[in-house]
Design a protein around this motif. Structure first.
Motif, PDB file in Angstrom:
ATOM      1  N   HIS A  37       3.829   0.332   4.514  1.00 58.43           N
ATOM      2  CA  HIS A  37       5.134   0.015   3.941  1.00 58.43           C
ATOM      3  C   HIS A  37       5.603   1.135   3.007  1.00 58.43           C
ATOM      4  O   HIS A  37       6.769   1.542   3.052  1.00 58.43           O
ATOM      5  N   ASN A  38       4.706   1.632   2.175  1.00 54.29           N
ATOM      6  CA  ASN A  38       5.069   2.713   1.261  1.00 54.29           C
ATOM      7  C   ASN A  38       5.442   3.989   2.007  1.00 54.29           C
ATOM      8  O   ASN A  38       6.344   4.721   1.589  1.00 54.29           O
ATOM      9  N   ILE A  39       4.766   4.266   3.107  1.00 53.45           N
ATOM     10  CA  ILE A  39       5.138   5.416   3.940  1.00 53.45           C
ATOM     11  C   ILE A  39       6.540   5.204   4.505  1.00 53.45           C
ATOM     12  O   ILE A  39       7.357   6.130   4.519  1.00 53.45           O
ATOM     13  N   GLU A  40       6.826   3.979   4.945  1.00 54.11           N
ATOM     14  CA  GLU A  40       8.165   3.687   5.451  1.00 54.11           C
ATOM     15  C   GLU A  40       9.220   3.929   4.375  1.00 54.11           C
ATOM     16  O   GLU A  40      10.296   4.467   4.665  1.00 54.11           O
ATOM     17  N   LEU A  41       8.919   3.572   3.143  1.00 46.93           N
ATOM     18  CA  LEU A  41       9.849   3.821   2.045  1.00 46.93           C
ATOM     19  C   LEU A  41      10.060   5.322   1.835  1.00 46.93           C
ATOM     20  O   LEU A  41      11.185   5.771   1.590  1.00 46.93           O
TER      21      LEU A  41
END
Length: 74
Positions: A59-63
């Motif tokens: 999720h953080n990579i997606e952000l």
């Protein structure tokens, strides 16, 4: 290992690797939990491992990547 720049391509690659790792861990744990006569301490070890951390990192990579979700390659 040499440091790698956190560019879009490399972040997408890591996201896919984490996605594969999560899927493989889920399959392995499911297979393991279907086995009989496994010592309790081993079952507890698989229960203690928090694979949701992988989801959080994805999720953080997606952000970091912004508005476009990462697509799985087939």
């Amino acid at each position: 290992m040499e440091p790698v720049i956190a560019n879009r391509r490399n972040l997408k690659k890591v996201w896919r690797q984490l996605d594969d790792a999560y899927e493989n861990l889920e399959k392995a744990f499911n297979s393991f939990n279907l086995m009989e006569d496994v010592p309790d301490f081993m079952r507890h070890e698989t229960e203690r491992l928090d694979v949701s951390t992988i989801v959080s990192i994805k999720h953080n990579i997606e952000l970091l990547l912004g508005d476009k979700p990462v697509r799985r390659r087939k």
